[in-house]
Write a protein that holds these residues in place. Sequence first.
Motif, PDB file in Angstrom:
ATOM      1  N   ALA A   1      38.355 -32.619  40.397  1.00 37.91           N
ATOM      2  CA  ALA A   1      38.603 -33.489  41.552  1.00 37.91           C
ATOM      3  C   ALA A   1      39.996 -34.092  41.444  1.00 37.91           C
ATOM      4  O   ALA A   1      40.730 -34.188  42.433  1.00 37.91           O
ATOM      5  N   GLU A   2      40.358 -34.466  40.217  1.00 39.94           N
ATOM      6  CA  GLU A   2      41.678 -35.064  39.995  1.00 39.94           C
ATOM      7  C   GLU A   2      42.779 -34.027  40.224  1.00 39.94           C
ATOM      8  O   GLU A   2      43.802 -34.313  40.857  1.00 39.94           O
ATOM      9  N   LEU A   3      42.516 -32.795  39.720  1.00 45.87           N
ATOM     10  CA  LEU A   3      43.502 -31.705  39.830  1.00 45.87           C
ATOM     11  C   LEU A   3      43.743 -31.328  41.293  1.00 45.87           C
ATOM     12  O   LEU A   3      44.880 -31.132  41.727  1.00 45.87           O
ATOM     13  N   HIS A   4      42.623 -31.265  42.038  1.00 37.85           N
ATOM     14  CA  HIS A   4      42.741 -30.882  43.459  1.00 37.85           C
ATOM     15  C   HIS A   4      42.870 -32.081  44.392  1.00 37.85           C
ATOM     16  O   HIS A   4      42.816 -31.925  45.623  1.00 37.85           O
ATOM     17  N   ARG A   5      42.975 -33.218  43.823  1.00 43.35           N
ATOM     18  CA  ARG A   5      43.136 -34.476  44.576  1.00 43.35           C
ATOM     19  C   ARG A   5      42.097 -34.598  45.699  1.00 43.35           C
ATOM     20  O   ARG A   5      42.435 -34.756  46.872  1.00 43.35           O
ATOM     21  N   ARG A   6      40.829 -34.488  45.328  1.00 45.23           N
ATOM     22  CA  ARG A   6      39.773 -34.655  46.344  1.00 45.23           C
ATOM     23  C   ARG A   6      38.775 -35.719  45.865  1.00 45.23           C
ATOM     24  O   ARG A   6      38.660 -35.964  44.638  1.00 45.23           O
ATOM     25  N   ALA A   7      38.081 -36.304  46.851  1.00 42.09           N
ATOM     26  CA  ALA A   7      37.119 -37.356  46.515  1.00 42.09           C
ATOM     27  C   ALA A   7      35.781 -36.728  46.125  1.00 42.09           C
ATOM     28  O   ALA A   7      35.463 -35.611  46.557  1.00 42.09           O
ATOM     29  N   LEU A   8      35.014 -37.443  45.271  1.00 35.85           N
ATOM     30  CA  LEU A   8      33.715 -36.918  44.832  1.00 35.85           C
ATOM     31  C   LEU A   8      32.637 -37.279  45.840  1.00 35.85           C
ATOM     32  O   LEU A   8      32.678 -38.363  46.442  1.00 35.85           O
ATOM     33  N   SER A   9      31.660 -36.367  46.009  1.00 35.96           N
ATOM     34  CA  SER A   9      30.552 -36.664  46.919  1.00 35.96           C
ATOM     35  C   SER A   9      29.550 -37.585  46.225  1.00 35.96           C
ATOM     36  O   SER A   9      29.599 -37.736  44.986  1.00 35.96           O
ATOM     37  N   TYR A  10      28.641 -38.164  47.004  1.00 26.87           N
ATOM     38  CA  TYR A  10      27.600 -39.041  46.421  1.00 26.87           C
ATOM     39  C   TYR A  10      26.747 -38.263  45.428  1.00 26.87           C
ATOM     40  O   TYR A  10      26.343 -38.775  44.393  1.00 26.87           O
ATOM     41  N   PHE A  11      26.470 -36.988  45.785  1.00 26.71           N
ATOM     42  CA  PHE A  11      25.651 -36.141  44.928  1.00 26.71           C
ATOM     43  C   PHE A  11      26.324 -35.960  43.554  1.00 26.71           C
ATOM     44  O   PHE A  11      25.695 -36.066  42.505  1.00 26.71           O
ATOM     45  N   GLU A  12      27.647 -35.731  43.617  1.00 21.88           N
ATOM     46  CA  GLU A  12      28.397 -35.541  42.359  1.00 21.88           C
ATOM     47  C   GLU A  12      28.393 -36.818  41.517  1.00 21.88           C
ATOM     48  O   GLU A  12      28.193 -36.772  40.300  1.00 21.88           O
ATOM     49  N   TRP A  13      28.609 -37.964  42.203  1.00 23.79           N
ATOM     50  CA  TRP A  13      28.584 -39.240  41.473  1.00 23.79           C
ATOM     51  C   TRP A  13      27.228 -39.460  40.803  1.00 23.79           C
ATOM     52  O   TRP A  13      27.157 -39.890  39.651  1.00 23.79           O
ATOM     53  N   ALA A  14      26.158 -39.138  41.546  1.00 31.90           N
ATOM     54  CA  ALA A  14      24.794 -39.331  40.980  1.00 31.90           C
ATOM     55  C   ALA A  14      24.618 -38.445  39.752  1.00 31.90           C
ATOM     56  O   ALA A  14      24.105 -38.900  38.699  1.00 31.90           O
ATOM     57  N   GLY A  15      25.076 -37.179  39.853  1.00 35.79           N
ATOM     58  CA  GLY A  15      24.964 -36.254  38.716  1.00 35.79           C
ATOM     59  C   GLY A  15      25.722 -36.758  37.506  1.00 35.79           C
ATOM     60  O   GLY A  15      25.233 -36.709  36.376  1.00 35.79           O
ATOM     61  N   ILE A  16      26.924 -37.289  37.782  1.00 38.58           N
ATOM     62  CA  ILE A  16      27.767 -37.805  36.674  1.00 38.58           C
ATOM     63  C   ILE A  16      27.074 -38.980  35.979  1.00 38.58           C
ATOM     64  O   ILE A  16      26.984 -39.044  34.753  1.00 38.58           O
TER      65      ILE A  16
ATOM     66  N   ILE B   1      23.886 -39.711  35.961  1.00 43.50           N
ATOM     67  CA  ILE B   1      22.679 -39.257  35.232  1.00 43.50           C
ATOM     68  C   ILE B   1      23.082 -38.611  33.901  1.00 43.50           C
ATOM     69  O   ILE B   1      22.469 -38.873  32.857  1.00 43.50           O
ATOM     70  N   SER B   2      24.145 -37.802  33.926  1.00 41.43           N
ATOM     71  CA  SER B   2      24.580 -37.136  32.687  1.00 41.43           C
ATOM     72  C   SER B   2      24.980 -38.151  31.625  1.00 41.43           C
ATOM     73  O   SER B   2      24.577 -38.065  30.472  1.00 41.43           O
ATOM     74  N   PHE B   3      25.812 -39.137  32.038  1.00 41.06           N
ATOM     75  CA  PHE B   3      26.242 -40.133  31.060  1.00 41.06           C
ATOM     76  C   PHE B   3      25.077 -40.997  30.576  1.00 41.06           C
ATOM     77  O   PHE B   3      25.035 -41.404  29.418  1.00 41.06           O
ATOM     78  N   LEU B   4      24.146 -41.233  31.482  1.00 43.97           N
ATOM     79  CA  LEU B   4      22.943 -41.988  31.099  1.00 43.97           C
ATOM     80  C   LEU B   4      22.159 -41.187  30.048  1.00 43.97           C
ATOM     81  O   LEU B   4      21.648 -41.743  29.065  1.00 43.97           O
ATOM     82  N   GLY B   5      22.101 -39.862  30.264  1.00 49.29           N
ATOM     83  CA  GLY B   5      21.432 -38.965  29.307  1.00 49.29           C
ATOM     84  C   GLY B   5      22.085 -39.049  27.937  1.00 49.29           C
ATOM     85  O   GLY B   5      21.406 -39.110  26.914  1.00 49.29           O
ATOM     86  N   VAL B   6      23.421 -39.100  27.931  1.00 47.98           N
ATOM     87  CA  VAL B   6      24.151 -39.211  26.653  1.00 47.98           C
ATOM     88  C   VAL B   6      23.785 -40.528  25.965  1.00 47.98           C
ATOM     89  O   VAL B   6      23.520 -40.558  24.747  1.00 47.98           O
ATOM     90  N   ALA B   7      23.747 -41.596  26.767  1.00 51.98           N
ATOM     91  CA  ALA B   7      23.427 -42.911  26.183  1.00 51.98           C
ATOM     92  C   ALA B   7      22.021 -42.901  25.592  1.00 51.98           C
ATOM     93  O   ALA B   7      21.797 -43.399  24.473  1.00 51.98           O
ATOM     94  N   ILE B   8      21.059 -42.315  26.339  1.00 48.58           N
ATOM     95  CA  ILE B   8      19.670 -42.279  25.847  1.00 48.58           C
ATOM     96  C   ILE B   8      19.592 -41.433  24.574  1.00 48.58           C
ATOM     97  O   ILE B   8      18.943 -41.817  23.588  1.00 48.58           O
ATOM     98  N   LEU B   9      20.275 -40.307  24.571  1.00 51.94           N
ATOM     99  CA  LEU B   9      20.278 -39.421  23.408  1.00 51.94           C
ATOM    100  C   LEU B   9      20.821 -40.141  22.166  1.00 51.94           C
ATOM    101  O   LEU B   9      20.258 -40.049  21.067  1.00 51.94           O
ATOM    102  N   ASN B  10      21.923 -40.879  22.376  1.00 52.97           N
ATOM    103  CA  ASN B  10      22.496 -41.633  21.259  1.00 52.97           C
ATOM    104  C   ASN B  10      21.522 -42.679  20.731  1.00 52.97           C
ATOM    105  O   ASN B  10      21.374 -42.838  19.521  1.00 52.97           O
ATOM    106  N   GLY B  11      20.875 -43.359  21.670  1.00 52.49           N
ATOM    107  CA  GLY B  11      19.889 -44.370  21.279  1.00 52.49           C
ATOM    108  C   GLY B  11      18.772 -43.750  20.467  1.00 52.49           C
ATOM    109  O   GLY B  11      18.360 -44.282  19.424  1.00 52.49           O
TER     110      GLY B  11
END
Lengths: 565, 253
Positions: free
Chosen positions: A519-534, A536-546
């Motif tokens: 998104a940064e490379l192509h200078r485009r905004a992220l969709s709501y779906f993409e934000w939700a996925g991001i 959830i993924s980071f939340l998954g990392v946090a849970i895994l670490n815990g």
Amino acid sequence: METCLTLLQPKIISLKHRLERPGRGSLFKLLILTSLAVAFWVLTFWAFQRVLLYFRSVELFGDLLASKLMSMMLLTFFSILLFSNIISSLSTFFLAEDLNLFLSRPVSPDRLYYARLAETLTHSSWMVLLFGLPVFLAYGSAYRVSFSYYLILTWALIPFLIIPAALGTLFSLILVNIFPARRTKDILFLLSIFFAISLYFLLRFLQPERLVNPESFAGLVEYITALNTPSSPFLPSFWASESLLPFYQDHQANCGFFIGLLWSTAGAMCVFGNWVFRAIYFDGWTKSQEARRARLTQTPLVNGLFDFCTRPFSLRVRALALKDFKSFFRDTTQWSQLILLTALVVVYLYNFRVLPLDKSPLPTSFLQNLISFLNMGLAGFVISAVSGRFVFPAVSLEGFSFWIIRSSPMPPRSFLWSKFWTSLIPLLILAEILIILSNTLLQVTPFMMVLSSVTIFFVTFGIVGLGVGMGAVYPRFKVENAAQIVSGFGGAFYMILSMIFIGMVVILEAWPVHTLLMAELHRRALSYFEWAGIIISFLGVAILNGMAVIIPMRMGIRNITEMDF
Amino acid sequence: MIELWQLNKKFGNFHAVRDVTLKILPGELFGFLGPNGAGKTTTIRMMVGLMKPTSGRVLLYGKDVLREPEEAKAILGFIPDRPYLYEKLTGLEFLEFVADLHGLDSGNHRRKRIAELLEFFDLEGWSRELVESYSHGMRQRLILAAAIVHRPKALIVDEPMVGLDPKGARLVKRLFLDLAKTGVAIFMSTHILEVAEEMCQRIGIINEGRMIALGTMQELREKAQSADDKLEPLFLKLTGEEGIRSLVEDFRR
């Protein structure tokens, strides 16, 4: 001979029992080690055969190169053997527990000397044999030698191994009469660490990756031919190399003469060693009973500094941390590993400095961020290996003294969390140094810098939790050497879990990082779906670490609470 | 007060300790005897929380060692049979460490207490040397000092005299008697029958995991139906090892 064998009997019988009655995880360990050894043998044999076949195809000086390589290798083996024999003989002649038994019995000095020499020889030489055999076999195969090569090789190798064993023993007999054995062992241990590091740096900074670049190859050949190996005619490595020479060169060397030199020197060294042993061994043994004193870690400045650093923790946690800190820095076999660790970090970072990013067909900025992302996983693996050496053994290192903790009012929970926090802090520092410096060298975007620093920060929590927790689930209180603790079943299990954990973190972060970078490379905004996925993924990392912290720590606490000690 | 209620320990099919029930009152010095492998050390390890009983309870002044380990261990002093210590600490540092484990406030009072103990156990000259350089007897004395640094109300001792020289042994005897006088309940396992006979108010004998005799010397004599004054013949008779005596006599001849 028979009487010498009597003295070696306990070791032989113990080995037999160990092979007959393997412990928990031994089969798994044996399988892994055998696979590794076979892979190593095959790879070494293959690589040497290729190199030697290439040498054979080079006219005029190809055979010369092959014999130079052999003589350099034998010289290296001889130096390593001499060094390891000195270290090993200090243990077998002066520090071994069973010496009290033998010295209080009517055992003649000759028998004791030869039995201990045989033990030293076995301890020090098997590794060189393991490394050397595929090389010798590759020579035989590349030069299509007759059967007599293998006979001469065996006949030359035996005295070639005996000479450094007798010489090393002689050195340690003299050294212990000058310094106490424990001090001598510390000094030699440190020297061996420096020796290993120098070798490591030398190999790394020679940039072996240049070998794949054909443009520089002519220079390399010139380099090898110009290399004047110190082939002194008085060195046993020279005699061994000369006795094998007729098989690689059209050169009529006197094979029998050099074999004779090897055997007569080995015999003479043993007899001379025995004389010296008879003359000075008992004095050295008496000296070796002396113990060393602690100086640095008793100074008020060091104590005050430590006191200041551990102030946020409770009294018991501080007491345990102080005990661990002092024990660590008073044990040369422990703190000297930090030197190795520093070398590892330097070479790790150096690799990033010499990365040829500009030669890749991919855009440099993309490659920088890709490598930076993969570097998180790599740094994670480095941290988990370091944790395997320093954190996993934390509980086991309490050894038989663990009764002190168990019978004290310190709850197992406080004990284990104390181990967690005191291990976490130095590892966090190491992890952040690795990530921040390598990212600086890669000149990554601020986003990648923040992401990888934060990720490695939390991943280190998980790795330390796994290390301390699993170390408490599979403690090995009877193992004295910290480096051996992780080699058991529990250690292997921890390493596997740790790798899976790091792999999962990398997989979970791969998609969101790719999406954000694109998104940064192509200078485009992220969709709501993409934000939700991001998210959830980071939340998954946090849970895994815990989970990586809480689950093993709970299991560890339960085990040390309920285990019979 | 030290209480053992129906204490049992099984290792697979092997029953190491069977239904041991005991009560040691404050100020009492109790001797725990038994042949090798009788279950003495297993019992002691359960009493100090190093081993989990298969069933039964251990109470130290009403605190259950298994359910309230912190409270129970805070009033406990333990001296094991083998003096494993942290080799890389000095004697002084080890005592400081144990004091910290018991949460003793660092201050003049604590420093004075540690100095007194080092002097009492004749270790002040060695206090700044690493434990790895200590002899067996010195280690034993250091463990004794560590066991009482926090002024415990219950003391559990496994073979206190092993490795001690006559001076050290005398010191320990005096210490235990003095501690008992101040109200400390002392549970002492020993192989030296003379020590038990000389010091203990009551004696318990364990054999094959069972408590086979318990009481004062007079009560043991009655149980063994023996007129012997000494503990040794009583012990051999009660543990069924009387044959050993005749063997020893034969050997002497």
